[in-house]
Design a protein around this motif. Sequence first.
Motif, mmCIF file in Angstrom:
data_model
loop_
_atom_site.group_PDB
_atom_site.id
_atom_site.type_symbol
_atom_site.label_atom_id
_atom_site.label_comp_id
_atom_site.label_asym_id
_atom_site.label_seq_id
_atom_site.Cartn_x
_atom_site.Cartn_y
_atom_site.Cartn_z
ATOM 1 N N THR A 184 -28.354 14.831 6.859
ATOM 2 C CA THR A 184 -28.407 13.534 7.543
ATOM 3 C C THR A 184 -27.502 13.497 8.774
ATOM 4 O O THR A 184 -27.591 12.582 9.589
ATOM 5 N N ALA A 185 -26.599 14.488 8.896
ATOM 6 C CA ALA A 185 -25.671 14.497 10.031
ATOM 7 C C ALA A 185 -26.416 14.681 11.356
ATOM 8 O O ALA A 185 -25.984 14.203 12.401
ATOM 9 N N ARG A 186 -27.546 15.368 11.281
ATOM 10 C CA ARG A 186 -28.286 15.693 12.494
ATOM 11 C C ARG A 186 -28.645 14.447 13.306
ATOM 12 O O ARG A 186 -28.436 14.398 14.519
ATOM 13 N N ALA A 187 -29.163 13.438 12.594
ATOM 14 C CA ALA A 187 -29.573 12.214 13.285
ATOM 15 C C ALA A 187 -28.385 11.545 13.979
ATOM 16 O O ALA A 187 -28.515 10.994 15.071
ATOM 17 N N VAL A 188 -27.217 11.609 13.340
ATOM 18 C CA VAL A 188 -26.020 11.018 13.944
ATOM 19 C C VAL A 188 -25.614 11.829 15.175
ATOM 20 O O VAL A 188 -25.320 11.274 16.236
ATOM 21 N N LEU A 189 -25.626 13.149 15.000
ATOM 22 C CA LEU A 189 -25.270 14.032 16.111
ATOM 23 C C LEU A 189 -26.136 13.791 17.333
ATOM 24 O O LEU A 189 -25.671 13.788 18.467
ATOM 25 N N LYS A 190 -27.408 13.579 17.062
ATOM 26 C CA LYS A 190 -28.350 13.369 18.156
ATOM 27 C C LYS A 190 -28.252 11.967 18.741
ATOM 28 O O LYS A 190 -28.961 11.638 19.682
ATOM 29 N N GLY A 191 -27.415 11.135 18.126
ATOM 30 C CA GLY A 191 -27.269 9.774 18.636
ATOM 31 C C GLY A 191 -28.423 8.868 18.223
ATOM 32 O O GLY A 191 -28.624 7.811 18.794
ATOM 33 N N GLU A 192 -29.165 9.277 17.189
ATOM 34 C CA GLU A 192 -30.296 8.445 16.734
ATOM 35 C C GLU A 192 -29.854 7.321 15.806
ATOM 36 O O GLU A 192 -30.594 6.397 15.525
ATOM 37 N N VAL A 193 -28.644 7.476 15.284
ATOM 38 C CA VAL A 193 -28.142 6.482 14.342
ATOM 39 C C VAL A 193 -26.892 5.846 14.925
ATOM 40 O O VAL A 193 -26.018 6.534 15.436
ATOM 41 N N GLN A 194 -26.845 4.540 14.844
ATOM 42 C CA GLN A 194 -25.672 3.807 15.318
ATOM 43 C C GLN A 194 -24.722 3.606 14.136
ATOM 44 O O GLN A 194 -25.163 3.222 13.056
ATOM 45 N N ASP A 230 -17.789 0.308 17.252
ATOM 46 C CA ASP A 230 -18.910 1.221 17.332
ATOM 47 C C ASP A 230 -18.366 2.646 17.241
ATOM 48 O O ASP A 230 -17.780 3.159 18.194
ATOM 49 N N GLY A 231 -18.541 3.238 16.082
ATOM 50 C CA GLY A 231 -17.968 4.558 15.846
ATOM 51 C C GLY A 231 -18.949 5.693 16.119
ATOM 52 O O GLY A 231 -18.689 6.843 15.745
ATOM 53 N N THR A 232 -20.056 5.370 16.769
ATOM 54 C CA THR A 232 -21.089 6.387 16.973
ATOM 55 C C THR A 232 -20.562 7.597 17.755
ATOM 56 O O THR A 232 -20.736 8.743 17.327
ATOM 57 N N GLU A 233 -19.868 7.315 18.864
ATOM 58 C CA GLU A 233 -19.361 8.409 19.688
ATOM 59 C C GLU A 233 -18.330 9.237 18.944
ATOM 60 O O GLU A 233 -18.375 10.476 18.940
ATOM 61 N N ALA A 234 -17.404 8.538 18.292
ATOM 62 C CA ALA A 234 -16.351 9.235 17.540
ATOM 63 C C ALA A 234 -16.988 10.118 16.467
ATOM 64 O O ALA A 234 -16.604 11.278 16.280
ATOM 65 N N ALA A 235 -17.969 9.565 15.775
ATOM 66 C CA ALA A 235 -18.637 10.323 14.715
ATOM 67 C C ALA A 235 -19.304 11.565 15.292
ATOM 68 O O ALA A 235 -19.230 12.654 14.703
ATOM 69 N N ARG A 236 -19.936 11.404 16.450
ATOM 70 C CA ARG A 236 -20.610 12.557 17.056
ATOM 71 C C ARG A 236 -19.607 13.650 17.417
ATOM 72 O O ARG A 236 -19.859 14.838 17.227
ATOM 73 N N LYS A 237 -18.462 13.235 17.959
ATOM 74 C CA LYS A 237 -17.429 14.220 18.298
ATOM 75 C C LYS A 237 -16.988 14.977 17.048
ATOM 76 O O LYS A 237 -16.873 16.201 17.055
ATOM 77 N N LEU A 238 -16.753 14.219 16.003
ATOM 78 C CA LEU A 238 -16.257 14.848 14.776
ATOM 79 C C LEU A 238 -17.299 15.811 14.202
ATOM 80 O O LEU A 238 -16.991 16.959 13.858
ATOM 81 N N LEU A 239 -18.523 15.338 14.124
ATOM 82 C CA LEU A 239 -19.577 16.175 13.548
ATOM 83 C C LEU A 239 -19.794 17.426 14.397
ATOM 84 O O LEU A 239 -19.959 18.534 13.868
ATOM 85 N N LEU A 258 -17.523 8.950 7.129
ATOM 86 C CA LEU A 258 -18.645 9.900 7.240
ATOM 87 C C LEU A 258 -18.907 10.603 5.906
ATOM 88 O O LEU A 258 -20.058 10.848 5.532
ATOM 89 N N VAL A 259 -17.833 10.901 5.173
ATOM 90 C CA VAL A 259 -18.015 11.495 3.840
ATOM 91 C C VAL A 259 -18.637 10.455 2.910
ATOM 92 O O VAL A 259 -19.562 10.737 2.156
ATOM 93 N N SER A 291 -15.462 23.492 22.903
ATOM 94 C CA SER A 291 -15.749 22.354 23.788
ATOM 95 C C SER A 291 -15.251 21.044 23.184
ATOM 96 O O SER A 291 -15.068 20.056 23.884
ATOM 97 N N THR A 292 -15.020 21.037 21.879
ATOM 98 C CA THR A 292 -14.564 19.803 21.236
ATOM 99 C C THR A 292 -13.046 19.716 21.174
ATOM 100 O O THR A 292 -12.504 18.732 20.683
ATOM 101 N N PHE A 293 -12.361 20.750 21.674
ATOM 102 C CA PHE A 293 -10.895 20.727 21.616
ATOM 103 C C PHE A 293 -10.357 19.591 22.493
ATOM 104 O O PHE A 293 -10.633 19.535 23.690
ATOM 105 N N GLY A 294 -9.623 18.677 21.853
ATOM 106 C CA GLY A 294 -9.001 17.596 22.614
ATOM 107 C C GLY A 294 -9.919 16.456 23.020
ATOM 108 O O GLY A 294 -9.481 15.525 23.692
ATOM 109 N N VAL A 295 -11.183 16.473 22.577
ATOM 110 C CA VAL A 295 -12.073 15.370 22.993
ATOM 111 C C VAL A 295 -11.733 14.056 22.295
ATOM 112 O O VAL A 295 -12.215 12.995 22.683
#
Length: 621
Positions: free
Chosen positions: A507-517, A418-427, A487-488, A467-471
């Motif tokens: 489309t990144a917005r929905a991922v950022l918001k956690g709406e997309v798994q 499940d890469g949802t969290e990782a993707a959100r961090k990156l985005l 993601l690309v 805030s994303t430094f080192g997350v």
Amino acid sequence: MPDPSAASTLPLSILNEVFGYTAFRGQQADIVEHVTAGGDALVLMPTGGGKSLCYQVPAIARHRQGRGVTVVVSPLIALMHDQVGALEEVGVHACFLNSTLTQEDTQRIEREMMAGRLVMLYAAPERITNIRFQAQLASLHERGLLSLFAIDEAHCVSQWGHDFREDYLQLSLLHERFPDVPRLALTATADDSTRADMIERLQLQDARVFISSFDRPNIRYALVEKDEPRKQLIHFIREEHEGHAGIVYCQSRKKVEDTASWLTEQGINALPYHAGLDASVRQRHQDRFLREDGLVMVATIAFGMGIDKPDVRFVAHLDLPKNIESYYQETGRAGRDGGEADAWLTYGLADVVNQRRMIDESPATDEFKRVQRGKLDALLAMAESHDCRRVRLLAYFGEASQPCGNCDNCLRPPATWDGTEAARKLLSCIYRFWQHGQQRFGAGHLIDVLRGKVTDKVQQYGHQSLSTFGVGADLSENQWRAVLRQLVALGHVVAEGEYNTLALTDTARAVLKGEVQLTLRESVEAPKRGRVSKGGSKPAGGAVPADLVGEALQRFTDLRTWRAGVAREHNLPAYIVFNDATLADMARVAPQTLGELGEISGVGAKKLQAYGDQILDLLRA
Ligand code: ADP
Ligand code: ZN
């Protein structure tokens, strides 16, 4: 075998007598019957499916009925010599007209054609519009000696296709000038838009369409993550294909050159091929590839169309093709003989970025770019998929299928996470860069920040304070690259400009918001297949069927040596004299009489007459 002097016009007798085959395959029988009777047809059949016989048998049948000459339009001047050579080998009177001929030869061939003696004339599309040639066709037609038009590689007429040729557009002329002459268009490309385009541009609205399955079950598909591509390639060749003929596709001419010399240094017999080489060098390399065993051709996509070498055991891609059709076409050049073959591709973040950019920066219209983007997306989706590659490939061509058991994902289902969290961090890290200094950065810096690495650049831009430094210290650099690549590929991030700086898409917005798994692939290596036999150390090079041992193997080896001599003498590739399957059958059966030899698949009347005694002598020895 029937008596050749009876000169039957029955398709099946022709197949048997001329080509030495016992039965038509798949739709061949229906196609041949329809075309022999004078119907128009559009044939969509995969590479290796047997398209040539679909026009060659009707051409012979109709010639025997007194209908004269079949004109075969083929875009491949460089291959006409061998195509015609193969027909002459089976005793069919065929010639080609192209710019490489002397005036004397041209005149001789024209005489044969005008007398209606020729069964088949191969010509490039540009000749069709030639005034002199048009007059010759008209004269033949008047005398009832213009039998059939066969248009090979018909997808070249389509702009949506990958091999568009301006000259092909003129081919509708044939129908306008000679509406009563039947036409047969053939291609191994099957996507819907190309198909519709072909029908319209060649005015084939009334033609019967024959669509075969596009599955190539003997090809094993594997798409592996790029790590150290050269090492991966050499490993793949050494492990799976030592001594085998193969094609390695690269995007640029320079990379072709570099890869070919590097492989050569590594002891692999490799040659370069690209449009920047002299025509004579290209022809020489192509001839060597067709004529020698176990050669690896490193090439741009300038190489491959119409290459009918049956024993290409692998096609490797070091760069991502443009789309699924190109991928299918290029990989399709492996395993025409039906034997095991590999389609192996390595791809990474840079490939995804480059292909997207090439579309963006091309001078094409927006509409065209939109179509190209859609096609690239389909390929990327296949590359990133965790399910059967073949199911996706065939689905693209509108064919439903079940998981194949012969692709990397089927053989070794990749782990997913499940890469949802990782993707959100990156985005969100990309977002913070922008928020912080209205700036964009590339992949390297992004990953450094995510992993909390204090580099000069990090300090220079004060990115430790983000805030994303080192997350993302929990993932390795490679894992982050894989997340970014996906993601690309999925279109949530784009890389732009000279430095491939990263930006978010809508489309990144929905991922950022956690709406997309997001379920992502974990990196895996391609599975190995245990090869039964390997060439190289075997006497004549190339692969040897595993069941041939002892005396049969000796016979096979002797037959190959004999075949090499004949091929040299006739200046033709060895497989045109007899293919490996036919030689293997001879070695297994060890026929003692001409009658027995004639029973072997691939031995027709002419070859039996020409070579029968030599082969029997050799087998007796
Ligand atoms: P395509 O042009 O569709 O890629 P080819 O016409 O080159 O395919 O045929 C592929 C191979 O299959 C060739 O070696 C050909 O001789 C062989 N072949 C085709 N049809 C038959 C058949 N009915 N029986 C035996 N061999 C066949
Ligand atoms: Zn599969």
